[in-house]
Design a protein around this motif. Structure first.
Motif, PDB file in Angstrom:
ATOM      1  N   ASP A  11       0.798  -1.224   0.000  1.00 48.62           N
ATOM      2  CA  ASP A  11       0.000   0.000   0.000  1.00 48.62           C
ATOM      3  C   ASP A  11       0.836   1.282   0.000  1.00 48.62           C
ATOM      4  O   ASP A  11       0.279   2.376  -0.104  1.00 48.62           O
ATOM      5  N   THR A  89      -8.807  -0.895   4.362  1.00 47.18           N
ATOM      6  CA  THR A  89      -8.207   0.000   5.356  1.00 47.18           C
ATOM      7  C   THR A  89      -9.209   1.052   5.819  1.00 47.18           C
ATOM      8  O   THR A  89      -9.356   1.327   7.016  1.00 47.18           O
ATOM      9  N   ALA A 140       0.929   0.470   8.786  1.00 46.74           N
ATOM     10  CA  ALA A 140      -0.507   0.681   9.005  1.00 46.74           C
ATOM     11  C   ALA A 140      -0.755   1.946   9.819  1.00 46.74           C
ATOM     12  O   ALA A 140      -1.703   2.694   9.568  1.00 46.74           O
ATOM     13  N   LYS A 144      -2.899   5.278   8.795  1.00 47.52           N
ATOM     14  CA  LYS A 144      -3.919   5.808   9.701  1.00 47.52           C
ATOM     15  C   LYS A 144      -3.634   7.271  10.025  1.00 47.52           C
ATOM     16  O   LYS A 144      -4.551   8.105  10.101  1.00 47.52           O
TER      17      LYS A 144
END
Length: 273
Positions: A11, A89, A140, A144
């Protein structure tokens, strides 16, 4: 074409194009947050065009056809950090958040210039591209963080990122008239108009009494003719924007359609100035 990509995770990537130009017609399946390190990009959509350069940060919404033309600039490659904001996500992020804004029906590219919060977040990723391994939870957390910053600086972003609906059935002729210049498969045209490929071809035949490919070629040639004749554009300047990939092929079918070469049309149009 010399293209390299380094990935922190699937990603998050660092993308670099060394050649003079790279063009693609794309429809991203997920939202893309992009930070320009060097180079320049022109993005052409149905109703607007954008130019982005070093330092710019922007979000490309999913399911929106676009022609993307990437250029190196000032001797530097076209280099960007790309963060994919996947549906998975975003669903996890928004799971416990109530969205109060209305859903944007046709989201547009959102530009954030060189916003210090976003720039700081994306700049901090650079050292990670040189590491052999990075714990997945750290990547991650960076995604976020980026989503949280977007929500803090753009009060309307929830209407884009929090919308998980698939394209619904839309008026076929209206969609085609706005998007015929994008090189997409018939399956993708069908998907974006809310139809199976069979239904798309059937509805297209009812609307235009011809095949999609014949109609697309005709409309793209007409657009090219207009841009050369009325705006005095060189064929090399417009072939990508009107949906063609190869100059010699474009010149061949243009002359077959109109009886004269695009260069001849350009010469004639310049005489009228």
């Amino acid at each position: 074409m010399e293209h390299t990509s380094k990935y922190i995770t699937p990603d998050i990537k660092l993308s670099s194009y060394e050649d003079k130009l790279f063009k693609s017609d794309v429809i991203f399946d997920h939202h893309m947050l992009i930070w320009f390190i060097s180079g320049e990009t022109k993005i052409i959509q149905a109703e607007e065009s954008h130019h982005f350069k070093t330092g710019d940060i922007f979000l490309i919404p999913r399911n929106q056809p676009a022609t993307v033309i990437n250029f190196p600039k000032d001797g530097l490659p076209h280099k960007t950090v790309v963060m994919l904001l996947s549906a998975k996500t975003l669903r996890n992020f928004y799971a416990d958040i109530d969205i109060t804004t209305s859903i944007t029906p046709i989201p547009k590219i959102r530009s954030f210039n060189s916003h210090p919060l976003l720039e700081s977040c994306l700049t901090s990723l650079i050292p990670y591209f040189e590491m052999q391994e990075l714990p997945e939870n750290i990547a991650a957390l960076k995604i976020k963080e980026a989503i949280s910053i977007l929500r803090a600086i753009d009060p309307e972003i929830d209407s884009v990122l929090g919308n998980f609906e698939e394209p619904g059935k839309v008026d076929l002729t209206s969609f085609m008239e706005k998007n015929y210049m994008f090189n997409m498969t018939m399956e993708k045209f069908g998907y974006l108009t809310g139809r199976s490929i069979t239904t798309f071809k059937r509805d297209f035949k009812k609307s235009y009494n011809t095949t999609p490919q014949k109609w697309l070629t005709q409309r793209r040639l007409e657009l090219a003719h207009y841009m050369i004749s009325e705006h005095h554009k060189k064929p090399t300047e417009i072939i990508f924007e009107v949906g063609f990939e190869n100059l010699s092929h474009f010149s061949f079918i243009f002359k077959k359609q109109f009886g004269y070469a695009p260069t001849e049309l350009l010469e004639d149009s310049l005489k009228r100035i």
